[in-house]
Design a protein around this motif. Structure first.
Motif, PDB file in Angstrom:
ATOM      1  N   ASN A 257       0.820  -1.220   0.000  1.00 34.33           N
ATOM      2  CA  ASN A 257       0.000   0.000   0.000  1.00 34.33           C
ATOM      3  C   ASN A 257       0.850   1.266   0.000  1.00 34.33           C
ATOM      4  OD1 ASN A 257      -2.580   1.006  -0.232  1.00 34.33           O
ATOM      5  ND2 ASN A 257      -2.941   1.134   1.977  1.00 34.33           N
ATOM      6  N   LYS A 258       1.846   1.286  -0.872  1.00 33.96           N
ATOM      7  CA  LYS A 258       2.718   2.455  -0.979  1.00 33.96           C
ATOM      8  C   LYS A 258       2.431   3.190  -2.288  1.00 33.96           C
ATOM      9  CE  LYS A 258       4.836   1.799   2.878  1.00 33.96           C
ATOM     10  NZ  LYS A 258       4.570   2.709   4.032  1.00 33.96           N
ATOM     11  N   HIS A 259       2.202   4.479  -2.158  1.00 31.72           N
ATOM     12  CA  HIS A 259       1.864   5.314  -3.307  1.00 31.72           C
ATOM     13  C   HIS A 259       2.950   6.355  -3.571  1.00 31.72           C
ATOM     14  CE1 HIS A 259      -2.082   3.438  -3.157  1.00 31.72           C
ATOM     15  NE2 HIS A 259      -2.057   3.659  -1.853  1.00 31.72           N
ATOM     16  N   GLU A 260       4.145   6.012  -3.145  1.00 34.11           N
ATOM     17  CA  GLU A 260       5.294   6.885  -3.371  1.00 34.11           C
ATOM     18  C   GLU A 260       6.524   5.995  -3.517  1.00 34.11           C
ATOM     19  OE1 GLU A 260       4.905   5.692   0.637  1.00 34.11           O
ATOM     20  OE2 GLU A 260       3.532   7.072  -0.364  1.00 34.11           O
ATOM     21  N   LEU A 261       7.630   6.592  -3.894  1.00 33.68           N
ATOM     22  CA  LEU A 261       8.869   5.846  -4.062  1.00 33.68           C
ATOM     23  C   LEU A 261       9.667   5.846  -2.764  1.00 33.68           C
ATOM     24  CD1 LEU A 261       9.742   7.127  -7.646  1.00 33.68           C
ATOM     25  CD2 LEU A 261       8.899   4.854  -7.009  1.00 33.68           C
ATOM     26  N   PRO A 262      10.554   4.896  -2.561  1.00 38.52           N
ATOM     27  CA  PRO A 262      11.291   4.775  -1.293  1.00 38.52           C
ATOM     28  C   PRO A 262      12.451   5.762  -1.209  1.00 38.52           C
ATOM     29  CG  PRO A 262      12.001   3.066  -2.781  1.00 38.52           C
ATOM     30  CD  PRO A 262      10.890   3.792  -3.491  1.00 38.52           C
ATOM     31  N   ALA A 263      12.960   5.938   0.004  1.00 34.95           N
ATOM     32  CA  ALA A 263      14.061   6.876   0.230  1.00 34.95           C
ATOM     33  C   ALA A 263      15.434   6.218   0.115  1.00 34.95           C
ATOM     34  CB  ALA A 263      13.915   7.532   1.609  1.00 34.95           C
ATOM     35  N   THR A 397      20.447   7.179  -1.843  1.00 34.06           N
ATOM     36  CA  THR A 397      19.419   7.934  -1.128  1.00 34.06           C
ATOM     37  C   THR A 397      18.613   8.724  -2.150  1.00 34.06           C
ATOM     38  OG1 THR A 397      20.783   8.129   0.858  1.00 34.06           O
ATOM     39  CG2 THR A 397      18.966   9.694   0.606  1.00 34.06           C
ATOM     40  N   PHE A 398      17.307   8.588  -2.078  1.00 36.94           N
ATOM     41  CA  PHE A 398      16.412   9.156  -3.092  1.00 36.94           C
ATOM     42  C   PHE A 398      15.407  10.089  -2.435  1.00 36.94           C
ATOM     43  CE2 PHE A 398      12.701   8.722  -6.026  1.00 36.94           C
ATOM     44  CZ  PHE A 398      13.323   9.104  -7.208  1.00 36.94           C
ATOM     45  N   ASP A 399      15.063  11.176  -3.137  1.00 38.99           N
ATOM     46  CA  ASP A 399      14.027  12.103  -2.675  1.00 38.99           C
ATOM     47  C   ASP A 399      12.741  11.795  -3.430  1.00 38.99           C
ATOM     48  OD1 ASP A 399      12.282  14.227  -2.234  1.00 38.99           O
ATOM     49  OD2 ASP A 399      13.895  15.698  -2.090  1.00 38.99           O
ATOM     50  N   PRO A 400      11.756  11.145  -2.809  1.00 36.67           N
ATOM     51  CA  PRO A 400      10.540  10.755  -3.522  1.00 36.67           C
ATOM     52  C   PRO A 400       9.712  11.944  -4.012  1.00 36.67           C
ATOM     53  CG  PRO A 400      10.762   9.551  -1.443  1.00 36.67           C
ATOM     54  CD  PRO A 400      11.762  10.664  -1.418  1.00 36.67           C
ATOM     55  N   ALA A 401       9.779  13.078  -3.312  1.00 39.90           N
ATOM     56  CA  ALA A 401       8.971  14.237  -3.704  1.00 39.90           C
ATOM     57  C   ALA A 401       9.470  14.850  -5.006  1.00 39.90           C
ATOM     58  CB  ALA A 401       8.970  15.273  -2.589  1.00 39.90           C
ATOM     59  N   TRP A 402      10.794  14.971  -5.140  1.00 40.34           N
ATOM     60  CA  TRP A 402      11.389  15.569  -6.335  1.00 40.34           C
ATOM     61  C   TRP A 402      11.868  14.527  -7.331  1.00 40.34           C
ATOM     62  CZ3 TRP A 402      10.863  20.572  -7.485  1.00 40.34           C
ATOM     63  CH2 TRP A 402      10.490  21.434  -6.462  1.00 40.34           C
ATOM     64  N   GLU A 403      11.818  13.278  -6.946  1.00 41.92           N
ATOM     65  CA  GLU A 403      12.234  12.171  -7.804  1.00 41.92           C
ATOM     66  C   GLU A 403      13.644  12.373  -8.345  1.00 41.92           C
ATOM     67  OE1 GLU A 403       9.168  11.231 -10.655  1.00 41.92           O
ATOM     68  OE2 GLU A 403       7.788  10.554  -9.093  1.00 41.92           O
ATOM     69  N   ASN A 404      14.572  12.593  -7.407  1.00 47.24           N
ATOM     70  CA  ASN A 404      15.991  12.668  -7.769  1.00 47.24           C
ATOM     71  C   ASN A 404      16.849  12.218  -6.598  1.00 47.24           C
ATOM     72  OD1 ASN A 404      16.211  14.830  -5.958  1.00 47.24           O
ATOM     73  ND2 ASN A 404      16.142  16.382  -7.553  1.00 47.24           N
ATOM     74  N   PHE A 405      18.158  12.160  -6.837  1.00 52.14           N
ATOM     75  CA  PHE A 405      19.117  11.733  -5.825  1.00 52.14           C
ATOM     76  C   PHE A 405      19.864  12.981  -5.352  1.00 52.14           C
ATOM     77  CE2 PHE A 405      18.577   8.310  -8.893  1.00 52.14           C
ATOM     78  CZ  PHE A 405      18.277   7.219  -8.079  1.00 52.14           C
ATOM     79  N   PRO A 406      19.543  13.498  -4.164  1.00 48.99           N
ATOM     80  CA  PRO A 406      20.140  14.764  -3.713  1.00 48.99           C
ATOM     81  C   PRO A 406      21.667  14.710  -3.685  1.00 48.99           C
ATOM     82  CG  PRO A 406      18.304  14.123  -2.297  1.00 48.99           C
ATOM     83  CD  PRO A 406      18.586  12.961  -3.185  1.00 48.99           C
ATOM     84  N   GLY A 407      22.279  15.646  -4.411  1.00 49.22           N
ATOM     85  CA  GLY A 407      23.732  15.784  -4.385  1.00 49.22           C
ATOM     86  C   GLY A 407      24.502  14.639  -5.011  1.00 49.22           C
ATOM     87  N   ASP A 408      23.852  13.813  -5.817  1.00 51.22           N
ATOM     88  CA  ASP A 408      24.513  12.630  -6.388  1.00 51.22           C
ATOM     89  C   ASP A 408      24.466  12.730  -7.918  1.00 51.22           C
ATOM     90  OD1 ASP A 408      25.382  10.109  -7.198  1.00 51.22           O
ATOM     91  OD2 ASP A 408      24.420   9.079  -5.514  1.00 51.22           O
ATOM     92  N   ASP A 409      25.460  13.369  -8.490  1.00 47.40           N
ATOM     93  CA  ASP A 409      25.465  13.598  -9.933  1.00 47.40           C
ATOM     94  C   ASP A 409      25.504  12.298 -10.721  1.00 47.40           C
ATOM     95  OD1 ASP A 409      25.394  16.312  -9.488  1.00 47.40           O
ATOM     96  OD2 ASP A 409      27.550  16.620  -9.783  1.00 47.40           O
ATOM     97  N   GLU A 410      26.249  11.325 -10.237  1.00 51.00           N
ATOM     98  CA  GLU A 410      26.348  10.060 -10.970  1.00 51.00           C
ATOM     99  C   GLU A 410      24.986   9.373 -11.044  1.00 51.00           C
ATOM    100  OE1 GLU A 410      28.774   5.797 -10.972  1.00 51.00           O
ATOM    101  OE2 GLU A 410      28.614   6.972  -9.118  1.00 51.00           O
ATOM    102  N   ALA A 411      24.323   9.238  -9.918  1.00 54.57           N
ATOM    103  CA  ALA A 411      23.009   8.587  -9.910  1.00 54.57           C
ATOM    104  C   ALA A 411      22.000   9.399 -10.709  1.00 54.57           C
ATOM    105  CB  ALA A 411      22.534   8.385  -8.479  1.00 54.57           C
ATOM    106  N   ASN A 412      22.040  10.718 -10.579  1.00 51.20           N
ATOM    107  CA  ASN A 412      21.101  11.568 -11.314  1.00 51.20           C
ATOM    108  C   ASN A 412      21.278  11.468 -12.824  1.00 51.20           C
ATOM    109  OD1 ASN A 412      19.582  12.676  -9.193  1.00 51.20           O
ATOM    110  ND2 ASN A 412      21.162  14.208  -8.770  1.00 51.20           N
ATOM    111  N   SER A 413      22.461  11.094 -13.270  1.00 49.44           N
ATOM    112  CA  SER A 413      22.693  10.982 -14.709  1.00 49.44           C
ATOM    113  C   SER A 413      21.860   9.864 -15.330  1.00 49.44           C
ATOM    114  CB  SER A 413      24.182  10.736 -14.999  1.00 49.44           C
ATOM    115  OG  SER A 413      24.578   9.430 -14.599  1.00 49.44           O
ATOM    116  N   TYR A 414      21.367   8.930 -14.515  1.00 47.27           N
ATOM    117  CA  TYR A 414      20.544   7.835 -15.015  1.00 47.27           C
ATOM    118  C   TYR A 414      19.046   8.157 -14.990  1.00 47.27           C
ATOM    119  CZ  TYR A 414      24.653   4.779 -14.764  1.00 47.27           C
ATOM    120  OH  TYR A 414      25.896   4.201 -14.950  1.00 47.27           O
ATOM    121  N   LEU A 415      18.664   9.329 -14.505  1.00 46.30           N
ATOM    122  CA  LEU A 415      17.250   9.681 -14.425  1.00 46.30           C
ATOM    123  C   LEU A 415      16.641   9.937 -15.789  1.00 46.30           C
ATOM    124  CD1 LEU A 415      17.217  12.068 -11.332  1.00 46.30           C
ATOM    125  CD2 LEU A 415      16.398   9.702 -11.431  1.00 46.30           C
TER     126      LEU A 415
END
Length: 429
Positions: A257-263, A397-415
């Motif tokens: 019953n989760k309607h958001e993405l995990p942290a 570490t993921f921000d479900p509200a903004w759907e990005n990885f705070p301060g993580d350029d490498e991970a964000n490159s896969y968005l």
């Protein structure tokens, strides 16, 4: 204001906006059959042709595929059903230009799902789009925004949502049948053989390969990067977690019953045993941490055991017992001894996922959908998150509200990805 609040405001403001393109044709409430174009008619696409043809409320008028060699079997389905002879086109853009088409049903490779769905929404069509709905997280959010902005009905191809037995199992879990759920596990133990090696080769006659590549980088043709085996190439596929596994991922998220993405996401794995052209892993283990629940997902493509007779399915763990879901239905096990409890002996009659979509289209009411595009985005995004953790080789570490990885350029490159013009998924729809 966070992203979620912003999007709610944007949707409210756009709800009454007139769709673009063919909106005048498909915004009406039709009194006759809905006219459907199926885009991608090899494999799963033929199921789309059959599913819509079985409905008295729809007629497949157009078959679209970049490979004209695969159209014959889809055409035969229509012939055997006594349906009218369909129009055949290679280019999805000809489908979008056709004001006589109400619905675009997309069963292309993964890398085309989002762009096709967004273009269809912008052209005023309602959309059925296969899972995973996107090739990356940003694309999934763009489809949701397009569906809301242009007031389109968009169904995701996770047909388990329309299974009465599955609905019964989820209700049993939500009603506390196994107590407080603390973990869900999705299993994709689907045997996959080696794909071997194939060389670059001339493009087969009847194939528009430039159109097949679409948003993906330019690359020579090879049989192992084309029909079906594209699943195991990063430019086009999403691993077996995003292929078969997204069905089980969707059920796992539905059950907890989760309607958001995990942290927090932690993925590991590799391609073991084989020396072949496959780029994606054949073995993966990923954990998704919610505040009060753990979601675990495992892919095993090699020889393996089952878990409580489940190979492709789900196991939910609660304070009072656990529950398994497999191809044969569901079974609860209760108490300290794990004694068999309530169960379904088999899946039972399945309500057509296509008919559920058609009913929502005819009523212009997306709340009737069993798998609205937002559900498809969230479940697909979970698969993408697992793949990003695997590819970066670390916990994220993921921000479900903004759907990005705070301060993580490498991970964000896969968005998102670098798109090949003119096949560009827009940053804003």
């Amino acid at each position: 204001m966070n992203r979620r609040s912003f999007l709610k405001g944007s949707v409210a403001g756009a709800a009454t906006a007139a769709p673009l393109g063919a909106a005048a044709s498909s915004a009406r409430l039709p009194s006759d059959q809905l006219r459907v174009a199926v885009v991608g008619v090899r494999g799963r696409g033929r199921s789309h042709v059959k599913g819509f043809t079985e409905s008295p409320d729809a007629v497949v008028t157009t078959l679209c595929d970049v490979d004209l060699n695969v159209v014959g079997r889809a055409r035969k389905i229509l012939e055997e059903a006594g349906a009218p002879k369909p129009k055949v086109v290679q280019d999805i853009r000809r489908v979008l230009d056709d004001n006589d088409i109400d619905i675009v049903s997309i069963a292309t490779p993964d890398h085309w799902h989002a762009l096709g769905a967004i273009w269809a929404c912008q052209a005023g069509k309602d959309v059925y789009v296969e899972k995973p709905v996107s090739h990356n997280i940003s694309e999934g959010r763009r489809i949701v925004e397009a569906a809301r902005k242009y007031d389109r009905v968009v169904q995701t191809g996770t047909q388990g949502r329309s299974s009465p037995a599955m609905q019964e199992a989820i209700k049993f879990i939500h009603d506390g049948g196994i107590g407080k759920v603390y973990m869900a596990k999705g299993l994709c133990y689907k045997r996959r053989k080696s794909i071997g090696h194939t060389p670059d080769a001339p493009v087969p006659e009847g194939v528009d390969y430039d159109l097949w590549l679409g948003p993906a980088p330019e690359r020579p043709f090879s049989r192992n990067r084309f029909h079906y085996n594209w699943h195991w190439i990063w430019d086009y596929g999403t691993t077996d977690m995003g292929n078969q596994g997204v069905h089980q991922m969707d059920i796992a998220r539905w059950g907890i019953n989760k309607h958001e993405l995990p942290a927090r996401i932690n993925g590991a794995g590799d391609k073991f045993v084989y020396d072949d052209d496959q780029e994606t892993p054949n073995t993966q283990l990923t954990t998704f941490e919610y505040d009060d629940t753990l979601l675990v997902f495992e892919v095993r493509g090699l020889l393996t055991n089952d878990e409580k007779e489940v190979t492709v399915g789900n196991i939910f763990y609660g304070s009072d017992g656990y529950l398994t879901i497999g191809r044969g239905g569901w079974q609860a096990y209760l108490g300290e001894k794990g004694e068999p409890g309530p169960a379904s002996s088999k899946d039972g009659p399945r309500v057509s996922h296509f008919q559920n979509f058609i009913d929502a289209v005819r009523n212009r009411d997306r709340s009737l959908l069993n798998a609205d595009i937002l559900e498809g985005h969230l479940s697909s995004a979970l698969c993408h998150l697992g793949n990003i953790s695997y590819r970066t080789g670390r916990k994220l570490t993921f921000d479900p509200a903004w759907e990005n990885f705070p301060g993580d350029d490498e991970a964000n490159s896969y968005l998102t990805r670098r798109y090949r013009k003119p096949f560009v998924v827009p940053e804003r729809v």
